[in-house]
Design an enzyme around this catalytic site. Structure first.
Site, PDB file in Angstrom:
ATOM      1  N   LYS A   9      15.967   5.750 -11.097  1.00  0.00           N
ATOM      2  CA  LYS A   9      17.402   5.919 -10.904  1.00  0.00           C
ATOM      3  C   LYS A   9      18.042   6.570 -12.143  1.00  0.00           C
ATOM      4  O   LYS A   9      17.395   6.670 -13.201  1.00  0.00           O
ATOM      5  CB  LYS A   9      18.017   4.550 -10.587  1.00  0.00           C
ATOM      6  N   TYR A  49      20.575   4.984   1.516  1.00  0.00           N
ATOM      7  CA  TYR A  49      20.916   3.560   1.517  1.00  0.00           C
ATOM      8  C   TYR A  49      21.680   3.140   2.779  1.00  0.00           C
ATOM      9  O   TYR A  49      22.407   2.137   2.753  1.00  0.00           O
ATOM     10  CB  TYR A  49      21.720   3.213   0.264  1.00  0.00           C
ATOM     11  N   ASN A 112      19.338  -1.312 -12.170  1.00  0.00           N
ATOM     12  CA  ASN A 112      17.980  -1.858 -12.217  1.00  0.00           C
ATOM     13  C   ASN A 112      16.883  -0.798 -12.234  1.00  0.00           C
ATOM     14  O   ASN A 112      15.745  -1.049 -11.876  1.00  0.00           O
ATOM     15  CB  ASN A 112      17.770  -2.896 -11.107  1.00  0.00           C
ATOM     16  N   HIS A 115      13.771   2.435  -7.849  1.00  0.00           N
ATOM     17  CA  HIS A 115      13.704   2.098  -6.418  1.00  0.00           C
ATOM     18  C   HIS A 115      12.260   2.215  -5.943  1.00  0.00           C
ATOM     19  O   HIS A 115      11.540   3.117  -6.365  1.00  0.00           O
ATOM     20  CB  HIS A 115      14.564   3.079  -5.617  1.00  0.00           C
ATOM     21  N   GLU A 126      11.622   7.530   3.977  1.00  0.00           N
ATOM     22  CA  GLU A 126      12.158   7.973   2.685  1.00  0.00           C
ATOM     23  C   GLU A 126      11.428   9.213   2.177  1.00  0.00           C
ATOM     24  O   GLU A 126      12.053  10.127   1.622  1.00  0.00           O
ATOM     25  CB  GLU A 126      12.091   6.822   1.672  1.00  0.00           C
TER      26      GLU A 126
HETATM   27  P1  GDP Z   1      15.684  -3.202  -3.753  1.00  0.00           P
HETATM   28  O1  GDP Z   1      14.897  -2.847  -2.533  1.00  0.00           O
HETATM   29  O2  GDP Z   1      14.990  -4.242  -4.616  1.00  0.00           O
HETATM   30  O3  GDP Z   1      16.087  -2.001  -4.584  1.00  0.00           O
HETATM   31  O4  GDP Z   1      17.023  -3.928  -3.276  1.00  0.00           O
HETATM   32  P2  GDP Z   1      17.972  -3.624  -1.994  1.00  0.00           P
HETATM   33  O5  GDP Z   1      17.328  -2.644  -1.076  1.00  0.00           O
HETATM   34  O6  GDP Z   1      18.386  -4.935  -1.449  1.00  0.00           O
HETATM   35  O7  GDP Z   1      19.259  -2.978  -2.666  1.00  0.00           O
HETATM   36  C1  GDP Z   1      19.235  -1.631  -3.095  1.00  0.00           C
HETATM   37  C2  GDP Z   1      19.879  -1.555  -4.453  1.00  0.00           C
HETATM   38  O8  GDP Z   1      21.243  -1.947  -4.345  1.00  0.00           O
HETATM   39  C3  GDP Z   1      19.302  -2.489  -5.515  1.00  0.00           C
HETATM   40  O9  GDP Z   1      18.152  -1.974  -6.149  1.00  0.00           O
HETATM   41  C4  GDP Z   1      20.453  -2.620  -6.466  1.00  0.00           C
HETATM   42  O10 GDP Z   1      20.539  -1.484  -7.342  1.00  0.00           O
HETATM   43  C5  GDP Z   1      21.649  -2.598  -5.533  1.00  0.00           C
HETATM   44  N1  GDP Z   1      22.066  -3.954  -5.193  1.00  0.00           N
HETATM   45  C6  GDP Z   1      21.463  -4.840  -4.368  1.00  0.00           C
HETATM   46  N2  GDP Z   1      22.127  -5.998  -4.305  1.00  0.00           N
HETATM   47  C7  GDP Z   1      23.193  -5.840  -5.130  1.00  0.00           C
HETATM   48  C8  GDP Z   1      24.278  -6.686  -5.509  1.00  0.00           C
HETATM   49  O11 GDP Z   1      24.390  -7.834  -5.066  1.00  0.00           O
HETATM   50  N3  GDP Z   1      25.190  -6.157  -6.387  1.00  0.00           N
HETATM   51  C9  GDP Z   1      25.091  -4.905  -6.885  1.00  0.00           C
HETATM   52  N4  GDP Z   1      26.019  -4.460  -7.747  1.00  0.00           N
HETATM   53  N5  GDP Z   1      24.089  -4.077  -6.557  1.00  0.00           N
HETATM   54  C10 GDP Z   1      23.152  -4.540  -5.698  1.00  0.00           C
HETATM   55 MG    MG Z   2      15.495  -1.784  -0.842  1.00  0.00          MG
END
Ligand code: GDP
Ligand code: MG
Length: 148
Positions: A9, A49, A112, A115, A126
């Site tokens: 990212k 997303y 974080n 991805h 993707e």
């Molecule tokens: P991943 O698959 O571990 O990347 O997580 P997800 O697919 O659930 O979410 C995609 C991305 O959205 C995450 O990597 C985070 O950067 C962001 N994200 C997820 N949950 C949160 C949250 O509760 N707050 C914020 N600010 N960002 C979030």
């Molecule tokens: Mg994810």
């Protein structure tokens, strides 16, 4: 052989973590099949997303992903989707012990660093979204040293 989509990212690129992250996947034994530095626009990030569009953090997430260039990659290997997620670590770095990429290099969930596809089917989607031009056809000569 299984493939996954991995994206460093904008924070990972800005913080100079590209080499370190690529090194972890390489040293594990996975094969790099696609790689590009790319800045995506809002509609593209929203598409990537799309599953999260109802979440309260969706707009902030899209802003974050379009805020600078990302490194988009395809990695290949046995069980690479699940193992890739283990190398990356859980979504919220606050919950992680050091040892994973997010555990070692991130603090906030919204910054974080990386991805990784969460399933073989989402990886397929993707990779098609990010690499419409296709990916490299090659087989590493290390194959017999990594697989029995
Ligand atoms: P991943 O698959 O571990 O990347 O997580 P997800 O697919 O659930 O979410 C995609 C991305 O959205 C995450 O990597 C985070 O950067 C962001 N994200 C997820 N949950 C949160 C949250 O509760 N707050 C914020 N600010 N960002 C979030
Ligand atoms: Mg994810």
């Amino acid at each position: 052989m299984e493939q996954t989509f991995i994206m460093i990212k904008p924070d990972g690129v800005q913080r100079g973590l590209v080499g370190e992250i690529i090194g972890r996947f390489e040293k594990k034994g996975f094969t790099l099949k696609g790689l590009k530095l790319i800045t995506v626009d809002r509609p593209f990030a929203e598409k990537h997303y799309a599953d999260l569009s109802a979440k309260p953090f969706f707009n902030g997430l899209v802003e974050y992903i379009i805020s600078g260039p990302v490194v988009a990659m395809v990695w290949e290997g046995k069980n690479v989707v699940t193992t890739g997620r283990k190398i990356i670590g859980a979504t919220n770095p606050a919950e992680l012990a050091p040892g994973t990429i997010r555990g070692d290099y991130a603090i906030d969930i919204g910054r974080n660093v990386i991805h990784g596809s969460d399933a073989v089917e989402s990886a397929r989607k993707e990779i098609a979204l990010w690499f419409p031009e296709g990916i490299a056809e090659w087989k590493s000569s290390l194959h017999p040293w990594i697989y029995e």
